[in-house]
Write an enzyme that holds these catalytic residues in place. Structure first.
Site, short mmCIF file in Angstrom:
data_model
loop_
_atom_site.label_atom_id
_atom_site.label_comp_id
_atom_site.label_asym_id
_atom_site.label_seq_id
_atom_site.Cartn_x
_atom_site.Cartn_y
_atom_site.Cartn_z
N SER A 78 0.81 -1.21 0.00
CA SER A 78 0.00 0.00 0.00
C SER A 78 0.85 1.27 0.00
O SER A 78 1.84 1.37 0.73
CB SER A 78 -0.89 0.01 1.24
OG SER A 78 -1.65 1.20 1.29
N ALA A 125 6.37 10.98 4.47
CA ALA A 125 5.25 11.53 5.21
C ALA A 125 4.32 12.14 4.17
O ALA A 125 4.33 13.34 3.93
CB ALA A 125 5.71 12.57 6.22
N ILE A 126 3.58 11.25 3.53
CA ILE A 126 2.67 11.66 2.47
C ILE A 126 1.44 12.34 3.09
O ILE A 126 0.83 13.23 2.51
CB ILE A 126 2.22 10.44 1.64
CG1 ILE A 126 3.44 9.66 1.11
CG2 ILE A 126 1.29 10.83 0.51
CD1 ILE A 126 4.36 10.42 0.22
N GLY A 127 1.11 11.88 4.30
CA GLY A 127 -0.09 12.41 4.95
C GLY A 127 -1.34 11.74 4.44
O GLY A 127 -2.43 12.33 4.47
N CYS A 132 -2.19 5.21 12.02
CA CYS A 132 -2.36 6.65 11.91
C CYS A 132 -3.03 7.17 13.15
O CYS A 132 -3.66 6.43 13.90
CB CYS A 132 -3.09 6.99 10.62
SG CYS A 132 -4.83 6.76 10.69
N LYS A 180 -3.29 -4.33 9.50
CA LYS A 180 -1.87 -4.06 9.28
C LYS A 180 -1.25 -3.49 10.54
O LYS A 180 -1.56 -2.36 10.94
CB LYS A 180 -1.70 -3.09 8.11
CG LYS A 180 -0.24 -2.83 7.75
CD LYS A 180 -0.13 -2.17 6.40
CE LYS A 180 1.30 -1.86 6.03
NZ LYS A 180 1.38 -1.17 4.73
N ILE A 221 5.01 -5.57 8.49
CA ILE A 221 4.77 -4.43 9.35
C ILE A 221 4.60 -3.15 8.54
O ILE A 221 4.93 -3.12 7.35
CB ILE A 221 5.96 -4.21 10.35
CG1 ILE A 221 7.26 -4.08 9.56
CG2 ILE A 221 6.02 -5.29 11.38
CD1 ILE A 221 8.49 -3.76 10.38
N GLY A 226 8.21 -5.36 4.65
CA GLY A 226 9.28 -4.54 5.20
C GLY A 226 10.62 -4.87 4.57
O GLY A 226 11.24 -5.88 4.90
C1 LIG Z 1 5.58 6.40 0.05
C2 LIG Z 1 4.92 5.40 0.93
C3 LIG Z 1 3.54 5.49 1.18
C4 LIG Z 1 2.90 4.58 2.00
N1 LIG Z 1 1.55 4.67 2.19
C5 LIG Z 1 0.91 3.71 2.94
C6 LIG Z 1 -0.50 3.72 3.10
O1 LIG Z 1 -1.21 4.53 2.53
N2 LIG Z 1 -1.07 2.76 3.88
C7 LIG Z 1 -0.32 1.79 4.50
O2 LIG Z 1 -0.88 0.93 5.20
N3 LIG Z 1 1.02 1.74 4.36
C8 LIG Z 1 1.65 2.68 3.59
N4 LIG Z 1 3.02 2.62 3.43
C9 LIG Z 1 3.78 1.53 4.10
C10 LIG Z 1 4.06 0.36 3.14
O3 LIG Z 1 2.87 -0.22 2.66
C11 LIG Z 1 4.92 -0.71 3.82
O4 LIG Z 1 4.24 -1.21 4.94
C12 LIG Z 1 6.25 -0.16 4.26
O5 LIG Z 1 6.75 0.74 3.30
C13 LIG Z 1 7.29 -1.25 4.52
O6 LIG Z 1 7.54 -1.99 3.35
P1 LIG Z 1 8.79 -1.69 2.37
O7 LIG Z 1 9.99 -1.65 3.24
O8 LIG Z 1 8.80 -2.81 1.38
O9 LIG Z 1 8.51 -0.39 1.74
C14 LIG Z 1 3.67 3.54 2.59
C15 LIG Z 1 5.03 3.43 2.36
C16 LIG Z 1 5.67 4.35 1.53
C17 LIG Z 1 7.14 4.21 1.29
#
Ligand SMILES: Cc1cc2nc3c(=O)[nH]c(=O)nc-3n(C[C@H](O)[C@H](O)[C@H](O)COP(=O)(O)O)c2cc1C
Ligand SMILES: Cc1cc2nc3c(=O)[nH]c(=O)nc-3n(C[C@H](O)[C@H](O)[C@H](O)COP(=O)(O)OP(=O)(O)OC[C@H]3O[C@@H](n4cnc5c(N)ncnc54)[C@H](O)[C@@H]3O)c2cc1C
Ligand SMILES: Cc1cc2nc3c(=O)[nH]c(=O)nc-3n(C[C@H](O)[C@H](O)[C@H](O)COP(=O)(O)OP(=O)(O)OC[C@H]3O[C@@H](n4cnc5c(N)ncnc54)[C@H](O)[C@@H]3O)c2cc1C
Ligand SMILES: Cc1cc2nc3c(=O)[nH]c(=O)nc-3n(C[C@H](O)[C@H](O)[C@H](O)COP(=O)(O)O)c2cc1C
Ligand code: FES
Ligand code: FES
Lengths: 260, 316, 316, 260
Positions: B28, B77-79, B139, B173, B199, B251
């Site tokens: 996501s 920190a997309i918000g 959040c 999640k 995570i 992760g």
């Molecule tokens: C740019 C960005 C936006 C994310 N937006 C969301 C989100 O909207 N909802 C969510 O549950 N996780 C969000 N995540 C977290 C990821 O889904 C994931 O849990 C986290 O990045 C760890 O995985 P990775 O190391 O493979 O990136 C976001 C991560 C990134 C980098």
């Protein structure tokens, strides 16, 4: 023009100014479809020999025969330091072409205003548009003489004579690029460079009722519009994505009162 | 790069009442609503995608910079900027429904109150084009001040409500930002969740030492990428020890070997997030890397390896 | 490499009743009891060292592997192997007393019960050769099952007891493995601690996918190194928001710029751990890098910059 | 013999077997003081261009004129892949010499038993001891012919003729190194190689009452005794540090019933 992901071989790399490299990669799809103002994400891929780098955005600086794309890379932090260490024959992972290019009206003359590595998109543009008979001015400023792109190579790539400004005056005209502009001119202004320079340029355009398109910089995650990482504020208060709605925007569509 | 996928090996996983023909999903927030990646990689070759978080109202998100590189990872920190329930239902979901054949879709859901979470679930439940929900509890809970995912009672209450609101797969999640993620896993299980994702990101901050301000517009942000790989594997294993729910491991996954760490620790599916920024083909390569591992190990079916981590007696 | 230390700049910090002529210390567990590094770097050029944890009884520690590289960091599960109070007092402390002139010494203390912690403190308090204690609360509280550092009541009780046992500086080393490190900081403050170290390692696991066992003999371990830099900076900033105690910033520091992130976020001292394994000179280089930053920024005294992070109004 | 930290320039690097490099660095302090069986931590330092690597232990394989130290590096994971990509002129960060060397009695002949890159310490040893007139056998096994160290270079470095064993029999004698040993011999046995090989060797030495010293491998953090990361179990049940009490131990001082 769907972007292409490509393992691209570095065909040549040369120092063209202090801390600044001109790097040509074999990437035919990008070279053939890219339009000046578009960019590519340059990275080293998911190399696992202890290296982790997110890709970084770079303007497609020039596209040459045989599917070559040239990039102008100035070292700044970790990513640019790593890229400029690539040796001829090494591979990079390139994703492009990305984003919106400069949009030119047929026949209308253009004035390209470049600050620092903001020169990059105008190398391609000056080359193609001057060759096609459009009237093109290339106004290029750097802080000091050491930072100025190798002028012989620049002339060779663009077939064009740039107007140089340096703040220390040791090359070209002393001062900043804005000094080179005629308030009463009516050429289309195109800008690329650091935000303070673009802001000054936007102010110039606004007060003088000049049309201006600028290419903006913002940190990017994906480069393709999925991460929402690269927003800039539009004049109507929205966040717009520099990677898909830009990087080139009409200057008056952006909010110049906030940010960098 | 991409190793060839063998024909003998079976990477499918049957979970949440369906068969994922591949265990690899896009995480996501890193793949939008799928459209951009559809031009770059064959989405139907991987197991599915998890959408950007959907909230009731559209969200405008945080000021820039929103992303930056950190050692071994990135901060964001997309918000939770997103199109909101309405646009998601009317524009994004129909596209997903049309465009994907085999790939499964989980909708990531976010809210500032349990009401908001429930409104999203209720607003989507009758639609086509997705399998179920992944509930993002990392959040801030506006009322309580803390996060939904770090308060046992608040999390339990949220899962209970959402369980009543839908019969679709409900995946929670988890945030790693707690003393023991296993405690939170157990709560989700007892309140009727169908699965757990482990995570989400770690809270972090980068200081722009020249300007002496936080580099990220929001001040702080979430850390993702390879830097958190061992933390995610650990969390997956803790969750596996604490409850019986299927786990989606997330992760720092870059390749098949990283994914296999999660699978051996107890995950039946994995998600690839940040790595897709480095290489859009990452998820496809992760799939191929898992297949190559199975072939090399002469294991016919991935399902046999889920949770297959042994603790040698002498090492316990 | 090592940038020249300017003469104009003042890097000293007055804290815990003494002046640290440099803000850079070697972190606990990464420099033993100082002797090995004394041959490699001029220890008196940095601010001091924090010893390997000392427990009442000697500990034998965990089976190998005890360390391995992780993306951007490392995992360790030493098991707090140490020489024990007796040998520390009779052999290590006298060496420290003799060998160091300007460098300060903090003794890192660990125990399986509050009694054990107190026994170490009481057993050392009358000795010479060290300034005070850094209390490592990231180890399992045998009675309660959780860690000392993740249970508010247990942590408060421990600090209260130790406060009564010594008048020396009492620094509590916080674990990041909690929902809000600020809450724990406040507890330490109200129970009379003199300072806080932030942070210790994150729990993590690496799976040996070929042998399908944990790579680390202990199963899981602690993650340190640059991977945790933004988490440590965030924790430092949270602690700064939550209480008034001086903070020692720790986690992933490799150079002056990393250290300045901690200092701007609120730390007055920093510790260098894992980076010393990569380059024994790391701490000396961090000191030189901070000095170079001050010169470049035309700031005369480091003390001016502690907590100097601004949140621009528009960005709040 | 206090260890020295040194930025060392790579003077030469050549492939000497499949996935195996022989790399010579300029590091005079280490070259001059190191004794066979000692090792060094090799790393890339705190490079910040996106790279993070802990240093890895490597036997000082050879020390040559002009302050050169040679290392035998076989690629395995991230670290070895990164090191072997270094180009001549690049710098590595070297910390050494470290640990306990092999201890020889005057005049007593030695049999060096090497498995794979366990060859490294014996290159130096064979060179110096054979030159000094000691009777030296160098028994060196690899899984297959492609893995065998370039024999011409090995002869040149050691001035000695190795006895080669390969499991596939395509070079030297088919079989494992143990086959080359005489149970009734009385030379001092020195072993270096993978743990299963060392275990078999220790068993051979025990049953035949032969003296054996082995160099063991274990993951290392610091290499200098501060992190307690590198323990192996001694025969009296203690954990001993491979980096300072080893890596060379009398075989009968170790517990061979547990571990890798
Ligand atoms: C740019 C960005 C936006 C994310 N937006 C969301 C989100 O909207 N909802 C969510 O549950 N996780 C969000 N995540 C977290 C990821 O889904 C994931 O849990 C986290 O990045 C760890 O995985 P990775 O190391 O493979 O990136 C976001 C991560 C990134 C980098
Ligand atoms: C559309 C576009 C085109 C560009 N074209 C060129 C070009 O042709 N030549 C050139 O030299 N530079 C160009 N830049 C700037 C270039 O992307 C940055 O200099 C580079 O990202 C800095 O990376 P770093 O690793 O050196 O810096 P670091 O400070 O180490 O980067 C840290 C993080 O900040 C981001 N970042 C830092 N500065 C910038 C910046 N100015 N713009 C975007 N992201 C940044 C990086 O992506 C990374 O996430 C362009 C930027 C954009 C947005
Ligand atoms: C005293 C000593 C001398 C050595 N001499 C040589 C030599 O001359 N030539 C040579 O090719 N190899 C030698 N090795 C082994 C070499 O250190 C490993 O091959 C190397 O560490 C593997 O690193 P990697 O990044 O390729 O593997 P990875 O698997 O990526 O390493 C991951 C982690 O495991 C550790 N690790 C993995 N394998 C080993 C191992 N076998 N020994 C120690 N740590 C390991 C690494 O340090 C790292 O922390 C020696 C080892 C020791 C202890
Ligand atoms: C090998 C090793 C051993 C450690 N031992 C201790 C210890 O005994 N007590 C303690 O409080 N912290 C210990 N730590 C944690 C460090 O002091 C430090 O908090 C952590 O490593 C983060 O800093 P770094 O990223 O600079 O290493 C240890 C860390 C490592 C890597
Ligand atoms: S960089 Fe990801 S949306 Fe623009
Ligand atoms: S490697 Fe650190 S004690 Fe041996």
């Amino acid at each position: 023009m769907v972007p292409v992901r490509r393992q691209a071989v570095l065909r040549s790399s040369r120092v063209v100014a202090r801390d600044t490299w001109w790097m040509e990669f074999d990437c035919p799809e990008i070279a053939e479809t890219s339009v000046a103002g578009q960019f590519a994400m340059l990275g080293v891929g998911l190399d696992t020999a202890g290296t982790w780098l997110l890709p970084r955005p770079f303007s497609v600086g020039w596209t040459g025969p045989g599917g070559v794309a040239g990039f102008l890379v100035r070292t700044f932090g970790a990513g640019t330091r790593a890229f400029t260490r690539l040796a001829v024959g090494d591979e990079a992972l390139v994703l492009g072409p990305l984003g919106q290019p400069y949009v030119l009206e047929p026949g209308r003359s253009i004035e390209c205003v470049a600050g620092g590595v903001g020169l990059a998109p105008f190398i391609a543009l000056a080359a193609s548009e001057a060759a096609a008979g459009r009237q093109v001015r290339l106004i290029y400023g750097e802080r000091n003489a050491e930072a100025v792109f190798d002028l012989d190579l620049l002339r060779e790539l663009t077939g064009h004579e740039p107007e140089i400004y340096t703040e220390d005056g040791r090359m070209g005209t002393m001062g900043r690029v804005l000094a080179g502009l005629d308030p009463a001119g009516d050429a289309l202004l195109l800008g690329c460079g650091p935000t303070p320079m673009l802001r000054a340029l936007a102010e110039f355009a606004r007060t003088n009722h000049r049309d201006l398109q600028v290419s903006v910089e913002e940190h990017m995650g994906c480069g393709i519009g999925t991460c929402q990482g690269c927003v800039v504020r539009s004049s109507d208060g929205r966040w717009v994505k520099a990677c898909v709605e830009g990087p080139v925007f009409p200057a008056d569509s952006l909010d110049w009162t906030t940010g960098g | 790069m991409a190793e060839r996928v063998g024909s003998r090996t079976d990477l499918s996983q049957t979970v949440f009442g369906v068969t994922f023909h591949s265990p690899v999903l896009l995480a996501s927030g890193t793949c939008g609503y799928g459209q951009e990646y559809a031009d770059l990689i064959p989405l139907d070759d991987i197991g599915g995608i998890v959408t950007k978080a959907v909230s009731v109202e559209p969200r405008v998100g945080n000021p820039p910079h929103r992303v930056a590189e950190t050692p071994g990872g990135m901060i964001n920190a997309i918000g939770l900027e997103n199109v909101g329930l309405e646009v998601f239902r009317n524009e994004k979901l129909p596209w997903l429904d049309r465009a994907l054949e085999r790939a499964q879709v989980l909708v990531n859901v976010v809210g500032r109150s349990a009401d908001e979470y429930e409104a999203v679930v209720s607003g989507l439940d009758a639609e086509q084009g997705f399998l179920g929900y992944e509930i993002n509890v990392s959040c801030p809970n506006v009322k309580g001040g803390t996060m939904f995912g770090t308060d046992e009672a608040v999390l339990g209450g949220l899962v209970r409500r959402l369980r009543r609101a839908t019969e679709r797969p409900l995946v929670i999640k988890l945030t790693p930002n707690v003393a023991d993620v296993g405690v939170f896993a157990k709560i989700c299980e007892s309140e009727g969740a169908d699965g757990l994702s482990a995570i989400n990101t770690f809270p972090g901050m980068v200081v722009d030492i020249d300007r002496r301000v936080p580099l990220i517009g929001n001040g702080s942000g979430g850390i993702s990428g390879p830097a958190i790989l061992p933390m995610g594997v650990y969390a997956t294993w803790r969750v596996r020890q604490s409850c019986e729910l299927p786990i989606i491991g997330i992760g720092g996954i870059r390749n098949g070997a990283d994914a296999m760490q999660y699978i051996l620790a107890g995950a039946c599916l994995v998600q690839v997030g940040t790595a897709s920024f480095v290489d859009p083909n990452a998820a496809v390569d992760v799939h191929a890397g898992i297949a190559a591992y199975l072939e090399r190990s002469e294991v016919d079916s991935l399902a046999e390896l889920v949770g297959g981590l042994a603790f040698p007696a002498a090492r316990k």
